[in-house]
Enzyme design. Structure first.
Site, PDB file in Angstrom:
ATOM      1  N   LYS A  42       0.837  -1.198   0.000  1.00 47.98           N
ATOM      2  CA  LYS A  42       0.000   0.000   0.000  1.00 47.98           C
ATOM      3  C   LYS A  42       0.869   1.245   0.000  1.00 47.98           C
ATOM      4  CE  LYS A  42      -1.187   2.192   3.542  1.00 47.98           C
ATOM      5  NZ  LYS A  42      -1.694   2.702   4.839  1.00 47.98           N
TER       6      LYS A  42
ATOM      7  N   ASP B 276      -7.791   2.073   0.231  1.00 49.11           N
ATOM      8  CA  ASP B 276      -6.878   3.214   0.302  1.00 49.11           C
ATOM      9  C   ASP B 276      -6.349   3.611  -1.068  1.00 49.11           C
ATOM     10  OD1 ASP B 276      -7.205   3.375   3.028  1.00 49.11           O
ATOM     11  OD2 ASP B 276      -5.071   3.379   3.475  1.00 49.11           O
TER      12      ASP B 276
ATOM     13  N   ASN C   2     -10.407   7.437   5.368  1.00 52.87           N
ATOM     14  CA  ASN C   2      -9.418   7.432   6.451  1.00 52.87           C
ATOM     15  C   ASN C   2      -8.054   7.002   5.916  1.00 52.87           C
ATOM     16  OD1 ASN C   2      -8.463   7.795   9.048  1.00 52.87           O
ATOM     17  ND2 ASN C   2      -9.210   5.827   9.821  1.00 52.87           N
TER      18      ASN C   2
ATOM     19  N   ARG D 210      -7.188  12.962  12.853  1.00 56.40           N
ATOM     20  CA  ARG D 210      -5.764  12.647  12.686  1.00 56.40           C
ATOM     21  C   ARG D 210      -4.986  13.917  12.359  1.00 56.40           C
ATOM     22  NH1 ARG D 210      -5.313   7.275   9.052  1.00 56.40           N
ATOM     23  NH2 ARG D 210      -3.174   7.427   9.842  1.00 56.40           N
TER      24      ARG D 210
ATOM     25  N   SER E 131       6.122  10.297   9.652  1.00 57.94           N
ATOM     26  CA  SER E 131       7.070  10.499   8.567  1.00 57.94           C
ATOM     27  C   SER E 131       6.353  10.864   7.275  1.00 57.94           C
ATOM     28  CB  SER E 131       7.903   9.232   8.351  1.00 57.94           C
ATOM     29  OG  SER E 131       7.085   8.162   7.885  1.00 57.94           O
TER      30      SER E 131
ATOM     31  N   ASP F  30       3.401  -0.363  11.917  1.00 56.90           N
ATOM     32  CA  ASP F  30       2.215  -1.132  11.514  1.00 56.90           C
ATOM     33  C   ASP F  30       2.311  -2.600  11.902  1.00 56.90           C
ATOM     34  OD1 ASP F  30       0.970   1.071  10.510  1.00 56.90           O
ATOM     35  OD2 ASP F  30       1.459   0.669   8.417  1.00 56.90           O
TER      36      ASP F  30
ATOM     37  N   ASN G 205       3.480   7.105  18.319  1.00 56.04           N
ATOM     38  CA  ASN G 205       2.765   7.482  17.094  1.00 56.04           C
ATOM     39  C   ASN G 205       1.562   6.591  16.820  1.00 56.04           C
ATOM     40  OD1 ASN G 205       4.860   9.245  16.916  1.00 56.04           O
ATOM     41  ND2 ASN G 205       5.515   8.669  14.874  1.00 56.04           N
TER      42      ASN G 205
ATOM     43  N   LYS H  91      -2.961   6.780  14.661  1.00 50.94           N
ATOM     44  CA  LYS H  91      -3.207   6.022  13.435  1.00 50.94           C
ATOM     45  C   LYS H  91      -4.718   5.985  13.164  1.00 50.94           C
ATOM     46  CE  LYS H  91       1.090   4.765  12.551  1.00 50.94           C
ATOM     47  NZ  LYS H  91       1.766   5.078  11.264  1.00 50.94           N
ATOM     48  N   GLU H  92      -5.204   4.971  12.450  1.00 47.62           N
ATOM     49  CA  GLU H  92      -6.639   4.883  12.165  1.00 47.62           C
ATOM     50  C   GLU H  92      -7.465   4.917  13.447  1.00 47.62           C
ATOM     51  OE1 GLU H  92      -4.864   3.133   8.414  1.00 47.62           O
ATOM     52  OE2 GLU H  92      -4.285   3.545  10.463  1.00 47.62           O
TER      53      GLU H  92
ATOM     54  N   ARG I 190      -4.017   2.878  18.495  1.00 47.74           N
ATOM     55  CA  ARG I 190      -3.725   1.447  18.453  1.00 47.74           C
ATOM     56  C   ARG I 190      -3.118   0.926  19.748  1.00 47.74           C
ATOM     57  NH1 ARG I 190      -1.637   1.092  12.173  1.00 47.74           N
ATOM     58  NH2 ARG I 190      -3.728   1.015  11.260  1.00 47.74           N
TER      59      ARG I 190
ATOM     60  N   HIS J 246      -8.309  -1.765  10.150  1.00 48.82           N
ATOM     61  CA  HIS J 246      -7.944  -3.010   9.479  1.00 48.82           C
ATOM     62  C   HIS J 246      -6.875  -3.786  10.225  1.00 48.82           C
ATOM     63  CE1 HIS J 246      -4.444  -0.841   7.274  1.00 48.82           C
ATOM     64  NE2 HIS J 246      -4.984   0.000   8.127  1.00 48.82           N
ATOM     65  N   ARG J 247      -5.911  -3.103  10.806  1.00 51.42           N
ATOM     66  CA  ARG J 247      -4.808  -3.806  11.472  1.00 51.42           C
ATOM     67  C   ARG J 247      -5.241  -4.449  12.793  1.00 51.42           C
ATOM     68  NH1 ARG J 247      -1.403  -3.675   7.825  1.00 51.42           N
ATOM     69  NH2 ARG J 247      -0.928  -1.788   6.632  1.00 51.42           N
TER      70      ARG J 247
ATOM     71  N   LYS K 290      -9.373  -2.164   3.587  1.00 50.01           N
ATOM     72  CA  LYS K 290      -8.543  -0.958   3.483  1.00 50.01           C
ATOM     73  C   LYS K 290      -7.190  -1.262   2.861  1.00 50.01           C
ATOM     74  CE  LYS K 290      -7.525   3.115   6.314  1.00 50.01           C
ATOM     75  NZ  LYS K 290      -6.160   3.468   5.917  1.00 50.01           N
TER      76      LYS K 290
END
Length: 436
Positions: A28, A55, A97, A127, A173, A299, A322, A326-327, A330, A380-381, A406
């Site tokens: 991705k 995405d 997202n 975000r 980043s 991730d 960080n 995220k979405e 996490r 998704h993760r 996603k």
């Protein structure tokens, strides 16, 4: 097949090792980078091995809305034809997202002579994007984000400007990558410099630089942690996209938890993406390190954390602040759902995550009949990583399994093809265990 998924999926532990051949989807991160670079290049670029997911579809749609011709001749190819210039769209760019698309385009649309609004869904609107907006303002670009999150309004003047810009990349980043990719469209050299030493997942900036150079950009890494980009523009090129290392982490997790062997068709050390570093850690299961620094493979942290629940000793994850932007948050999501499996299994310690670990976890829960409903937070993760717990723990139910579309639309089919029985909560299982 993704559209046919039920609201919840129950996973039946296979009680055996899982082995086979699985081809992960395309990256991705790389797909969305090269889609944008091809759109900024004059001519036709053929992008093979690409990921077709929510995405990347959002990125492709946004480019089409800005006058770029994006064709899809097959399931893993984009063919992009462009004048090298983006045109002002007729309406706001709505990017769901998709963090990469939102941040990359917030910078790229500054090269348009006109006003563009970059927006997302209700989750994307939480975000942060202020550091990128501040950096754009430094370059003389009129950009505004009243909440510090999308929507962002950019009044472009047809050029990305010139000079030196500092960016606070401690949150992401992607801010750096966004500036770098737009910089060759400046009217003079642009120096992109970090404000401070912190940067989330520096390896993703390297991905950006490699892709930019493939499309003809001249970028010089400078010793002080900055990059000098020449105003060369881009040239169309054909580009092959490697498989997604973040997706591969789930396959390495399956190997670790079930003692199986999965052929991905690519060795871990052949990936250029930073998440591939997770393989060496997962391969040490059930004796993974006491402390795992997740800063450069963010991730992969949810995957490793779920596997760590079955480790021989506790694991502390550091460098992961960080993950809170995220979405979803996490760190909190992983802690919440591990504790849903067994109270006390995870603890938040500031921005660290401690997984207590219990090598007997599966046997302790084997007699529990109540379903463990895993909340996925539209992330998704979270869905994909907690599905791994269901390989050992009975009665795991993943809510909103379709959110995996996603980045990995075929995730559940992949598990079914490996022999995992997946059942709609309260329903029947289909062929090879895949839900009807």
């Amino acid at each position: 097949m993704q559209n046919a998924l039920p609201p919840a999926l129950a996973i039946t532990p296979p009680n055996r090792s899982l082995s086979g051949r699985v081809s992960p989807p395309g990256s991705k991160s790389i797909t969305n980078r090269v889609l944008l670079l091809a759109a900024l290049a004059e001519g036709t670029s053929r992008l093979t091995g690409a990921l077709k997911s929510k995405d990347t579809e959002l990125m492709a749609r946004a480019l089409r809305e800005m006058g770029v011709q994006v064709e899809e001749p097959d399931a893993t190819t984009f063919q992009v034809t462009s004048t090298g210039r983006l045109a002002a769209p007729n309406a706001p760019l709505l990017l769901g997202n998709a963090g990469t698309a939102t941040r990359f385009l917030a910078a790229a649309v500054a090269t348009i002579d006109g006003t563009v609004i970059v927006d997302g869904d209700e989750d994307m609107r939480l975000r942060p994007i202020k550091p990128l907006v501040d950096a754009l303002n430094t370059l003389g670009i009129d950009a505004a984000s009243p909440t510090g999150c999308p929507p962002v309004t950019i009044h472009g003047k047809g050029s990305f400007g010139h000079g030196r810009v500092e960016i606070d990349a401690s949150l992401s980043s992607q801010y750096v990558s966004a500036l770098l990719m737009a910089a060759p469209r400046g009217d003079g050299p642009i120096e992109v410099a970090l404000a401070g030493k912190d940067i989330g997942a520096r390896g993703y900036v390297d991905l950006t630089l490699n892709a930019m150079r493939a499309f003809g950009a001249q970028v010089e890494d400078q010793a002080d942690g900055s990059w000098l980009v020449q105003p060369t523009g881009y040239r169309a090129t054909d580009f092959h996209i490697e498989p997604d290392a973040s997706a591969a982490t789930y396959l390495w997790g399956i190997e670790a938890l079930t003692g199986g062997k999965i052929d991905l068709g690519i060795a871990a050390d052949a990936f250029s993406q930073p998440d591939a570093a997770a393989q060496a850690i997962l391969a040490q299961f059930p004796n993974m390190p006491d402390v795992i620094d997740g800063s450069q493979m963010q991730d992969a942290v949810p995957t490793i954390a779920v596997v760590a629940a079955f480790n021989n000793h506790p694991v502390r994850f550091v460098g992961i602040a960080n993950l809170r932007v995220k979405e979803t948050d996490r760190i909190r999501a992983v802690a919440n759902e591990l504790n849903r499996i067994l109270p006390g299994l995870a603890t938040e310690d500031g921005d660290d995550l401690i997984v207590a670990a219990d090598p007997d976890l599966a046997s302790k829960l084997s007699g529990r009949n109540a379903r463990i409903k895993i909340e996925t937070y539209h992330d998704h993760r979270i869905a994909m990583s907690f599905a791994l717990a269901g390989l050992l723990v009975p009665n795991i139910v993943i809510l909103d399994p379709a959110c995996t579309g996603k980045t990995y639309p075929e995730y559940w089919q992949m598990l079914a093809d490996l022999g995992v029985e997946l059942t709609p909560a309260g329903g029947r299982s289909g062929s090879r265990g895949f839900p009807l």
